[in-house]
Design a protein around this motif. Sequence first.
Motif, PDB file in Angstrom:
ATOM      1  N   VAL A  30     -24.551 -33.592   0.790  1.00 16.34           N
ATOM      2  CA  VAL A  30     -25.871 -33.159   1.248  1.00 16.34           C
ATOM      3  C   VAL A  30     -26.896 -33.666   0.246  1.00 16.34           C
ATOM      4  O   VAL A  30     -26.798 -33.383  -0.952  1.00 16.34           O
ATOM      5  CB  VAL A  30     -25.966 -31.630   1.367  1.00 16.34           C
ATOM      6  N   ARG A  77     -33.753 -23.584  -0.371  1.00 16.71           N
ATOM      7  CA  ARG A  77     -32.459 -23.756  -1.042  1.00 16.71           C
ATOM      8  C   ARG A  77     -31.565 -22.533  -0.850  1.00 16.71           C
ATOM      9  O   ARG A  77     -30.346 -22.665  -0.669  1.00 16.71           O
ATOM     10  CB  ARG A  77     -32.695 -24.060  -2.525  1.00 16.71           C
ATOM     11  N   ILE A 121     -22.878 -30.346  -8.071  1.00 16.93           N
ATOM     12  CA  ILE A 121     -24.316 -30.345  -7.820  1.00 16.93           C
ATOM     13  C   ILE A 121     -25.001 -31.227  -8.837  1.00 16.93           C
ATOM     14  O   ILE A 121     -24.676 -31.191 -10.035  1.00 16.93           O
ATOM     15  CB  ILE A 121     -24.901 -28.919  -7.862  1.00 16.93           C
ATOM     16  N   TYR A 207     -23.595 -32.068  -3.664  1.00 14.94           N
ATOM     17  CA  TYR A 207     -24.975 -31.672  -3.342  1.00 14.94           C
ATOM     18  C   TYR A 207     -25.903 -32.396  -4.305  1.00 14.94           C
ATOM     19  O   TYR A 207     -25.886 -32.135  -5.510  1.00 14.94           O
ATOM     20  CB  TYR A 207     -25.103 -30.159  -3.471  1.00 14.94           C
TER      21      TYR A 207
END
Length: 586
Positions: A30, A77, A121, A207
């Motif tokens: 993502v 978020r 992330i 992410y």
Amino acid sequence: MMMLRLIPLAVLVVLLAVNPAKADRPNVIVIMSDDQGGGDYGFMGNEIIRTPQLDAMHARSGFLSNFYVSPVCAPTRACLMTGRYNYRTRCIDTYIGRAMMDTEEVTIAELLRDAGYRTGIYGKWHMGDNYPLRAMDQGFEDSLVHRGGGIGQPSDPIGAEGKYTDPTLVKNGVEVQMEGYCTDLYFDAAMEFIDSSVQDGENFFTYIATNAPHGPFHDVPPELYEEYRDVDFSPILVGNLPEKRRKQEFDKLARIAAMITNIDDNVGRLFKKLEQLGIDENTIVMYLNDNGPNTGRYVGNMRGRKSHVDDGGIRSPLLFHWPAKVAADQTSAELCAHIDVLPTILDACDVDVPAGHQLDGRSFLPLLTEPNPQWPTRQVVFQTHRGDVPQPFHHFALHEDHWKLVHPSGFGKERFDGPPQLQLYDLSQDPRQQEDLSQQYPEVKQRLTKAYEAWFADVSSTRPDNYAPPRIVIGTEHEPDTVLTRQDWRHVQGRPWAADSNGFWLLNNPQVTDYTIEVIFRSADHPAGKAVIKAGEKSWTIPIAANQQRGHMANIELGEGDVKLSVDVDFEGKIQGPHQVVLSRD
């Protein structure tokens, strides 16, 4: 010889029993940019800002053309990470302790990690900088992030303020001096994580959340800035500006465009990496932006910008690249939103939602994979504004098919006065929201108003004390040194981040502990003074030496349980708060 052949087969059978169909599960990436805006793409009609890689991704991806996000970043978020409205999560604003997500929330990273995915992330988290609120505490096994809501804010590591180039980032909880441009660094780290996962035969969830093109705008990719600095941005500039202001705005847009094209270049690098690894067919890559644009610029046939609840402030394209399952020409105009990302990923990865766990979103995967998908009419609400506690009807939009009920009362105000002046639009006929239909369709207005009231009551009652902020837990092995910043304090004086502002931190101390506390200032340019440190009924006073940024220390003992910590600095009779405070367990 037979035994040598049978042993690997037996091992394979055991592995498949433990992790069935692992090889068939998609990997997931993502990508979400910060303040890019729904019109900052070539495929959305922008002829000025170059996005050739994203345009190519659009041409070979599924596409949701009616996809919505929140008007500002942290709420988006929280919704994306949980599949739930951010008002359920305690993350209701973007700063001063209002952008901290409750640790009881279950994130997509936790769900995929527990299903056997590696999770990483890279970039912006923006839902808490300290234990147990960090991304690394919320399911991400590998993290390279900046603190706070962006580089260039009071949460920056000391000495690295505002550095997009060669920034100091936080790698799995440790500050690390990096070399390179921040967006490039995030993609580099993400690709290293992907490479390692593939080499180890593991599925991954990655992410990548860039802080670009969020301001400040002083530090941008130089070659791309040179490419854009003489461009005429008139076609995408909203509003008539005087010549001097126009030139300033052109320069700002050149910097923003440079950051966007740099993201685009990195998207191209990422797809090349996936192809080299041979995983591009069965890797989901999603791309979206977190809210409307951070200046008055092109948003297609809509109106609005970042922080607005008009469509220009809350619309994003959603690209969904999954060649194994989604045809390149598959598009949908059904109403979808950030709360749908988590259930869609779980659906694609064949991961169940935990029993009893409430989601607000629904999987949009059928819209991209089925010829005649069922998509019942739904209502989706977007509301965000400043303040410790949301006010009913303040700065919200409710969407149902083509109807939009909206009260654009202003993000920056904590409250509005008087009865709400609700507006009703038919977006299918009036995407720019020019004609208020609330008088022509009173029954629709009344029905949607009641629906909004029910929604607000529901999300506001998720927990007792629903909008109280989470507490930072100090003194644990997970974070022996806790850096407290103005990002997560509760504000009490002055403008939240101004030099003369002040606030306090809500902490939890698991046991009686001795700490060294250090008081840090924004710069060394200050007179001598004193600081009064208060924690519950206890207080300590320490001298503040003139012209000294840090090193103002004291030894304190904090009791077990919840603690309210404040530091009041007295400079020649003027009281203000520190820039940062560090608590180190002795």
